[in-house]
Design a protein around this motif. Sequence first.
Motif, short mmCIF file in Angstrom:
data_model
loop_
_atom_site.label_atom_id
_atom_site.label_comp_id
_atom_site.label_asym_id
_atom_site.label_seq_id
_atom_site.Cartn_x
_atom_site.Cartn_y
_atom_site.Cartn_z
N ASP A 1 0.83 -1.20 0.00
CA ASP A 1 0.00 0.00 0.00
C ASP A 1 0.86 1.25 0.00
O ASP A 1 0.54 2.26 -0.64
N SER A 2 1.99 1.19 0.71
CA SER A 2 2.90 2.33 0.76
C SER A 2 3.43 2.66 -0.63
O SER A 2 3.48 3.84 -1.03
N ALA A 3 3.80 1.63 -1.41
CA ALA A 3 4.32 1.85 -2.76
C ALA A 3 3.25 2.47 -3.65
O ALA A 3 3.53 3.36 -4.47
N VAL A 4 2.01 2.01 -3.51
CA VAL A 4 0.92 2.55 -4.31
C VAL A 4 0.70 4.02 -3.97
O VAL A 4 0.53 4.87 -4.86
N ARG A 5 0.72 4.35 -2.68
CA ARG A 5 0.52 5.75 -2.28
C ARG A 5 1.62 6.64 -2.86
O ARG A 5 1.36 7.74 -3.33
N ARG A 6 2.86 6.17 -2.81
CA ARG A 6 3.97 6.96 -3.31
C ARG A 6 3.89 7.13 -4.84
O ARG A 6 4.24 8.18 -5.38
N TYR A 7 3.44 6.11 -5.50
CA TYR A 7 3.26 6.18 -6.97
C TYR A 7 2.26 7.28 -7.31
O TYR A 7 2.50 8.11 -8.19
N VAL A 8 1.15 7.30 -6.58
CA VAL A 8 0.12 8.31 -6.81
C VAL A 8 0.63 9.69 -6.43
O VAL A 8 0.43 10.67 -7.16
N ARG A 9 1.31 9.77 -5.29
CA ARG A 9 1.84 11.06 -4.84
C ARG A 9 2.82 11.64 -5.84
O ARG A 9 2.76 12.82 -6.21
N ASP A 10 3.75 10.82 -6.33
CA ASP A 10 4.78 11.31 -7.24
C ASP A 10 4.21 11.67 -8.61
O ASP A 10 4.69 12.61 -9.25
N ALA A 11 3.20 10.94 -9.06
CA ALA A 11 2.58 11.25 -10.36
C ALA A 11 1.73 12.51 -10.28
O ALA A 11 1.64 13.27 -11.25
N GLY A 12 1.11 12.76 -9.14
CA GLY A 12 0.29 13.95 -8.99
C GLY A 12 -0.81 14.02 -10.03
O GLY A 12 -1.50 13.03 -10.29
N ASP A 13 -0.95 15.19 -10.65
CA ASP A 13 -2.03 15.35 -11.63
C ASP A 13 -1.70 14.72 -12.99
O ASP A 13 -2.49 14.82 -13.93
N GLN A 14 -0.55 14.05 -13.08
CA GLN A 14 -0.18 13.36 -14.32
C GLN A 14 -0.45 11.85 -14.24
O GLN A 14 0.01 11.09 -15.09
N LEU A 15 -1.19 11.42 -13.24
CA LEU A 15 -1.37 9.98 -13.02
C LEU A 15 -2.01 9.28 -14.21
O LEU A 15 -1.54 8.23 -14.65
N GLU A 16 -3.07 9.83 -14.77
CA GLU A 16 -3.74 9.17 -15.89
C GLU A 16 -2.82 9.11 -17.10
O GLU A 16 -2.79 8.12 -17.82
N ARG A 17 -2.06 10.17 -17.32
CA ARG A 17 -1.09 10.15 -18.43
C ARG A 17 0.02 9.13 -18.17
O ARG A 17 0.50 8.48 -19.10
N LEU A 18 0.42 8.98 -16.91
CA LEU A 18 1.43 7.98 -16.58
C LEU A 18 0.90 6.57 -16.85
O LEU A 18 1.64 5.71 -17.33
N HIS A 19 -0.38 6.34 -16.55
CA HIS A 19 -0.99 5.05 -16.90
C HIS A 19 -0.85 4.78 -18.40
O HIS A 19 -0.49 3.68 -18.82
N ILE A 20 -1.15 5.79 -19.20
CA ILE A 20 -1.09 5.63 -20.66
C ILE A 20 0.34 5.36 -21.11
O ILE A 20 0.60 4.43 -21.89
N LEU A 21 1.29 6.18 -20.65
CA LEU A 21 2.68 6.03 -21.08
C LEU A 21 3.23 4.66 -20.67
O LEU A 21 3.91 3.99 -21.46
N THR A 22 2.95 4.23 -19.45
CA THR A 22 3.47 2.95 -18.98
C THR A 22 2.91 1.79 -19.80
O THR A 22 3.64 0.86 -20.17
N ARG A 23 1.63 1.84 -20.10
CA ARG A 23 1.03 0.78 -20.93
C ARG A 23 1.57 0.82 -22.34
O ARG A 23 1.86 -0.21 -22.95
N ALA A 24 1.73 2.03 -22.90
CA ALA A 24 2.22 2.16 -24.28
C ALA A 24 3.67 1.71 -24.41
O ALA A 24 4.10 1.31 -25.50
N ASP A 25 4.42 1.76 -23.32
CA ASP A 25 5.85 1.45 -23.36
C ASP A 25 6.12 -0.05 -23.51
O ASP A 25 7.27 -0.47 -23.62
N CYS A 26 5.08 -0.84 -23.53
CA CYS A 26 5.26 -2.29 -23.75
C CYS A 26 5.14 -2.58 -25.24
O CYS A 26 4.05 -2.55 -25.81
#
Length: 465
Positions: A351-376
Motif C-alpha cells: 500500500d505504501s508503494a501505491v501511495r507513493r506512486y500516486v503522490r509522485d505522479a500527482g495530476d499526471q497519473l492518468e497520463r502515466l498510466h497511458i505512457l506505462t502501458r504504451a511502453d510495452c
Amino acid sequence: MGAELDRLAPVLEPLGERFASAGHSLHLVGGPVRDALLGRHVSDLDLTTSARPEETERLLAGWADAVWDMGRAFGTIGCRKGEWTVEITTYRSETYDPTSRKPDVDFGDSLAGDLGRRDFTVNAMAVSVADRSFEDPFHGILDLAHGTLRTPGTPESSFSDDPLRMMRAARFAAQLGFAVAPEVVSAMTAMAGRIEIISAERVRDELVKLVCAPHPRRGLELLVETGLAGHVLPELPALALERDEHHRHKDVYEHTLIVLEQAIDLESRLESAPDFTVRFASLMHDVGKPRTRRFQDDGTVTFHHHDVVGAKITRKRMKALRFSTDETDAVSTLVELHLRFHGYGDGEWTDSAVRRYVRDAGDQLERLHILTRADCTTRNRRKAERLRRTYDDLEARIERLTEQEELAALRPDLDGNQIMAVLDLGPGREVGEAYRFLMELRLDEGPLGEEEATRRLLAWWADRT
C-alpha cells in the motif's frame, strides 16, 4: 466543396458584398479551400483581398462583432462574426533578407502573385466570394487528389524565403497523411541548416501541431530523414543507436515511434485528445538511453538511470524550445516516472508503494498510466499479457485506496498549524521537518487519525531532541 460553401454563405456573402461595393475583390484562400475540397469542416476563415488593411478595417466596421489589427504589419485584419473567426489579408508580395527571420512585407496587386508566395500548392487555391469561381494557378487540386505536397515555385526558393516551411512540410505530412514530393525532400535535406535562423517559438509551435496531428510518425520520420530533427529535436535521431553485434537491445528509435502510436491509441482515457503532453512524453521517454548505454562483460546492454537522465534532457530541450514551465514540468515528470512500475517486479506492490506512486505522479497519473502501458512493445504475447494484467491490478489497487483514503488529496493527518501547536513551535525549518515525518508515516501506514498522529509526532520529537 459546394455544400461547405453553402454552409459558409451566411457569413461570406454579406462580407463579399461589402468589399465588392467598395470595388475590391475578396477570396477564400489557403487552408479553408483545401479542407473544403477534402470534405472537412471549415471553422476559421482565411481570406485575401485587393483592399489595403485600413480599407479592410473600415469595411469590417459595423459588420463584425469585434475587430483586431495585431497582424496589421503583415497586412492582416482579424474579426469575429458570431461563431466565426475571420482573417483578411491584403495581397502580399514578400521579399526576404536571407539572414533574417522576418519578411519585408510588400503589398501585391494580384491574386496570382499572392498565391505564388504561399507554401504549398494545396494551400495556393482560392475561391471568389462574389461568384464562387475557382482559382488554381499551380494545379493544387491535382496534388490534393494525389496526396502530394509540392511548392508553387522551386522548393529551394520557397525554403530560402521562409525556412519554417520545411517544418510545415513535415507538419502537413502528419496532418494530411500526404507524401512529400522528392524534390521537396531533397531541398529540405540540402537546406536543413537554414532552420537555425527561425525563432524557437515558431519552431515549437510547428512541432506541437505535428505531434498532435493524426499521423505524427510521418512527419517525425521526415524530420529525421532530412536532417531537420538534428537542428530542432536532436534527441530523436540520437535514438537510432548503433546496434551491438549480437543485437541484444531493441532499436530505440523504432520502439519510441511505436510507443507514441500506442499512446495515441490510449488517448480515449483522457478528457480531450489529441494530448500533447502524453504524446511528447512518449517521444522523449527514452532520450536518456544514448548517454547511459553500457555493454556488460556478458554482452548484455544496460541503460541504468536513463529515466532520470532523460528527464533532465527533456527539461533542457523544452526550455530551449520555450515551452511553458507547466508543460515542461508535466512532460519531464512523466519521463522520470515511466519506469517506476517496472521497479516493483510482478505486482508485489505494498500500500505504501501505491501511495507513493500516486503522490509522485500527482495530476499526471492518468497520463502515466497511458505512457506505462504504451511502453510495452514486446512481441512476446505472454509477456505483454502478463504486464497488462499486472498494470490492471495496480490501477485497481489505486482505485480502491483512493476510495478509502482520498489519495488525490494526500496529506498528513496534521497540518502545519496543528504541528506548531503540538510542538509549541513558531514557523520555521523544524515545522517542515515534522511535516515531512508525518507525510512519510501517511505514505507508509495510511491515515492514522489526529490522536495517533499527535502521539507519534511527540515521540519523534522527543527522540530527536
